[in-house]
Design a protein around this motif. Structure first.
Motif, short mmCIF file in Angstrom:
data_model
loop_
_atom_site.label_atom_id
_atom_site.label_comp_id
_atom_site.label_asym_id
_atom_site.label_seq_id
_atom_site.Cartn_x
_atom_site.Cartn_y
_atom_site.Cartn_z
N ALA A 1 -14.52 82.94 -36.57
CA ALA A 1 -14.24 82.20 -37.05
C ALA A 1 -14.54 81.95 -37.05
N ALA A 2 -15.53 83.06 -35.92
CA ALA A 2 -15.41 82.55 -36.20
C ALA A 2 -14.99 81.94 -36.07
N LEU A 3 -14.82 80.49 -36.25
CA LEU A 3 -13.81 80.38 -36.53
C LEU A 3 -12.86 79.63 -35.90
N LEU A 4 -12.02 78.32 -36.53
CA LEU A 4 -10.72 78.04 -35.92
C LEU A 4 -9.72 78.96 -36.56
N SER A 5 -8.65 79.14 -35.93
CA SER A 5 -7.75 80.20 -36.28
C SER A 5 -6.66 79.75 -37.21
N ALA A 6 -6.00 80.74 -37.79
CA ALA A 6 -4.85 80.43 -38.64
C ALA A 6 -3.71 79.88 -37.82
N ALA A 7 -3.72 80.12 -36.51
CA ALA A 7 -2.66 79.55 -35.69
C ALA A 7 -2.74 78.05 -35.67
N ASP A 8 -3.98 77.53 -35.83
CA ASP A 8 -4.17 76.09 -35.72
C ASP A 8 -3.62 75.35 -36.92
N VAL A 9 -4.26 75.62 -38.05
CA VAL A 9 -3.90 74.86 -39.24
C VAL A 9 -2.66 75.42 -39.89
N ALA A 10 -2.58 76.77 -39.92
CA ALA A 10 -1.54 77.39 -40.71
C ALA A 10 -0.15 77.06 -40.21
N THR A 11 -0.01 76.79 -38.91
CA THR A 11 1.31 76.56 -38.38
C THR A 11 1.90 75.23 -38.77
N THR A 12 1.19 74.43 -39.56
CA THR A 12 1.71 73.13 -39.97
C THR A 12 2.13 73.11 -41.43
N SER A 13 2.10 74.24 -42.09
CA SER A 13 2.39 74.29 -43.50
C SER A 13 3.87 74.03 -43.77
N ALA A 14 4.14 73.35 -44.91
CA ALA A 14 5.49 72.87 -45.15
C ALA A 14 6.31 73.83 -45.99
N THR A 15 6.90 74.84 -45.35
CA THR A 15 7.87 75.70 -46.00
C THR A 15 9.04 75.90 -45.06
N ASN B 1 -13.70 82.28 -36.89
CA ASN B 1 -13.41 82.19 -36.98
C ASN B 1 -13.53 81.78 -36.89
N MET B 2 -13.81 83.16 -38.02
CA MET B 2 -13.75 83.02 -37.74
C MET B 2 -14.07 82.70 -37.61
N ILE B 3 -14.77 82.98 -36.35
CA ILE B 3 -15.01 83.13 -36.43
C ILE B 3 -14.94 82.82 -36.64
N PRO B 4 -13.74 81.67 -36.22
CA PRO B 4 -13.43 81.66 -36.55
C PRO B 4 -13.36 81.21 -36.33
N ALA B 5 -10.21 79.42 -35.48
CA ALA B 5 -10.73 78.99 -36.43
C ALA B 5 -11.31 77.99 -35.65
N GLU B 6 -12.16 78.27 -35.55
CA GLU B 6 -12.85 77.53 -34.55
C GLU B 6 -14.17 77.80 -34.87
N GLU C 1 -19.19 81.67 -30.69
CA GLU C 1 -19.17 83.13 -30.55
C GLU C 1 -19.17 83.81 -31.91
N PHE C 2 -18.44 83.21 -32.86
CA PHE C 2 -18.39 83.83 -34.18
C PHE C 2 -19.77 83.77 -34.84
N LEU C 3 -20.48 82.69 -34.62
CA LEU C 3 -21.85 82.61 -35.15
C LEU C 3 -22.75 83.63 -34.46
N PHE C 4 -22.55 83.82 -33.15
CA PHE C 4 -23.28 84.88 -32.45
C PHE C 4 -22.96 86.24 -33.08
N ALA C 5 -21.68 86.45 -33.37
CA ALA C 5 -21.25 87.73 -33.94
C ALA C 5 -21.87 87.95 -35.31
N MET C 6 -21.95 86.91 -36.13
CA MET C 6 -22.60 87.04 -37.43
C MET C 6 -24.06 87.42 -37.27
#
Length: 553
Positions: free
Chosen positions: A54-68, A42-47, A262-267
């Motif tokens: 992410a992997a990965l940075l997460s969807a909590a990071d970027v996604a929480t700033t979306s304009a709706t 984030n992932m594995i993410p989102a980071e 860690e996500f790279l390790f997981a891959m």
């Protein structure tokens, strides 16, 4: 069928917190529901985030700033995705849930011999997704800002994603290296699961009590342990800028960096698990995780630029990569399950005959032993390596970026180059690794070639001068297109055309974009060679031998 215990626990832990902090409908703005599945970046993410694996940075990071604008009423609950219906990122994130559940189902197929702890790690990601809901509500209703800018909640939510990656790595690694694993089970017992549950509970408590005990909008995660004093930072000889209020703390950067690593390790471990099980299709899951890695890089990049609204496109990119990644891991998990005997008869809810040929084949596959792989690193050494990489990278990013103008420039071209460049390099490394090992892995279209081996420059040279000229023309076409595309992208981002002769920033942005595109183009060598071969007859007829004999003759 995969266990949904983690989802049930998530609902039990998070929903009371959600209800306790549910504000009036007018408060439920764009960032409440933007977090979604990602992995491990984030992932594995989102980071290189969540990004699990992410992997990965997460969807909590970027996604929480979306304009709706999120709507809530007596007929809808706080977990509804309906408020995102008219938003592109929201649509992507909503759509990503179903394929992820399909991924969990196929991954848990009994004949796959998926390690229990690793499987639990993938399921634990659902807790992270649910955990971003109350934290998003709090940041908007109490502080009037996004989760990405509220460090103490941001870091806490990301800790759940980091735990996901750790569980996956521990589970798969032990199955690969512990000779007695299948007979005696995990040497860790249920301890990792209890720790993971404790972290989720601690985050729920923090959500419930944080605002009541004085945590403010920019209070640092874990009280900012490790942060350098402001006077010390300004005295550093290379520092040219001051940190904005929404800069991530060292603990939060550490969470993000560790998740990426860690996500790279997981891959890598997933790739090696093909040898442990004797099933090359596990390598396909590594390829499926690559978009989730890109999704995590989107979030990391967003934080690198201090979460500016002008880089909103990163939100849509992360959402797209999340959806794409969940689809690709679902396909990869299906291929693994199908290779181990899964068929549509498994969807039949009624008891199946234990004496059927299919059932016997599946039982035999379940009983196959793991091929234990020797490792040169102990768990302690691996943990020390992860800790060292995490600490060093956290300090370098947090304080090193103060020496440059780029993080403060809100440069969309540079951001795009980072988002596409890093995953492209990761993919290229696995592409070469697959070729060297001659495993199944992932193969690009061959366009014919010799004996199914794909194309090479030797095939182009068969066309003589015509082939060489055709190849040169295809390469020139790429560079001819790259500069205007990069310039147009810069114009769309900044409102002015690049001045590559007098403005260092514009020149760097354009070159960064082209560099990122070039890395992606390296993955498409067979396509480029195929284009050259397709063009060669035209070159021969219209350039080299107009009115004459072909040089092939």
């Amino acid at each position: 069928m995969f266990s949904i215990s983690s989802a049930a626990v998530a609902a039990a832990v998070m929903l009371p917190t959600c209800a306790a902090f549910a504000p009036a409908a007018s408060y439920l703005t764009n960032n409440v529901m933007k977090s979604a599945l990602v992995t491990p970046n984030n992932m594995i993410p989102a980071e290189l985030v969540t990004e699990v694996p992410a992997a990965l940075l997460s969807a909590a990071d970027v996604a929480t700033t979306s304009a709706t604008t999120a709507a809530a009423s007596s007929s809808t609950n706080l977990l509804s995705f309906s408020d995102q219906g008219q938003n592109l990122a929201g649509i992507f994130f909503q759509a990503s849930l179903l394929p992820y559940l399909g991924f969990l189902y196929f991954l848990s197929f009994r004949a796959n011999r998926t390690p229990n702890l690793g499987n639990f790690g993938w399921q634990y990601l659902l807790l992270f997704v649910l955990g971003t809901i109350p934290s998003g509500i709090i940041t908007k209703s109490v502080y009037g800002q996004s989760l990405a800018n509220t460090d103490w909640l941001h870091g806490g939510a990301e800790a759940l994603l980091t735990m996901t990656n750790i569980l996956i790595v521990l589970g798969f690694r032990e199955a690969m290296t512990n000779p007695s694993f299948q007979e005696s089970g995990s040497k860790y017992g249920n301890t990792p699961k209890f720790i993971a549950g404790g972290i989720a509970l601690a985050f729920a408590v923090a959500c419930a009590l944080g605002t009541k005990i004085g945590f403010e909008g920019h209070s640092a995660f874990l009280f900012g342990i490790g942060n350098l004093p402001a006077d010390t930072v300004t005295s550093l000889p290379f520092v040219m800028h001051s940190e904005p209020d929404n800069a991530l703390s060292i603990p939060t950067w550490a969470i993000h960096c560790s998740s990426v690593i860690e996500f790279l390790f997981a891959m890598d471990i997933t790739w090696k698990f093909a040898e442990t099980t004797g099933n090359e299709k596990w390598k396909g899951l590594t390829w499926g995780m690559l978009p989730l890695h890109a999704s995590g890089i989107c979030a990391c990049t967003y934080h690198f630029f201090y979460n500016p609204s002008s880089l909103q496109f990163l939100v849509e990119l992360q959402a797209f990569f999340t959806l794409l990644g969940n689809i690709t891991v679902a396909i990869a998990a299906y291929r693994i399950a199908a290779s181990n005997g899964w068929s549509f008869r498994e969807l039949n809810p009624f008891p199946k005959s234990e004496a059927s040929p299919e059932g016997i084949a599946i039982d035999e596959a379940m009983a196959l032993p793991y091929n234990v792989v020797e490792t040169s690193e102990s768990e302690l050494q691996l943990a020390a390596k992860l800790a060292a990489l995490t600490i060093v990278s956290s300090y370098i990013i947090k304080y090193g970026e103060l020496a440059f103008d780029l993080p403060f420039s809100e440069n969309g071209i540079a951001a795009g180059a980072i988002v596409f460049g890093i995953p492209a390099i990761t993919g290229f490394l696995y592409y070469n690794r697959g070729k060297e090992e001659s495993g199944e892995g992932f193969s690009l279209p061959s366009f014919g070639g010799k004996d199914g081996e794909g194309l090479s420059m030797a095939d182009v040279k068969k066309f003589g001068v015509s082939g060489t000229v055709a190849y040169v023309l295809t390469e020139l076409a790429f560079w001819a297109v790259a500069f205007p595309v990069a310039s147009t992208a810069l114009y769309q981002t900044t409102g002015h055309w690049p001045d590559v002769f007098n403005d260092n920033g514009d020149r760097a942005a354009v070159l960064a974009f082209i560099f990122g595109a070039a890395n992606i183009a390296r993955l498409l060598v067979p396509l480029r060679l195929g284009a050259a071969l397709a063009l060669a007859p035209w070159v021969d007829a219209n350039i080299i031998n107009r009115g004459g004999a072909s040089d092939q003759e």
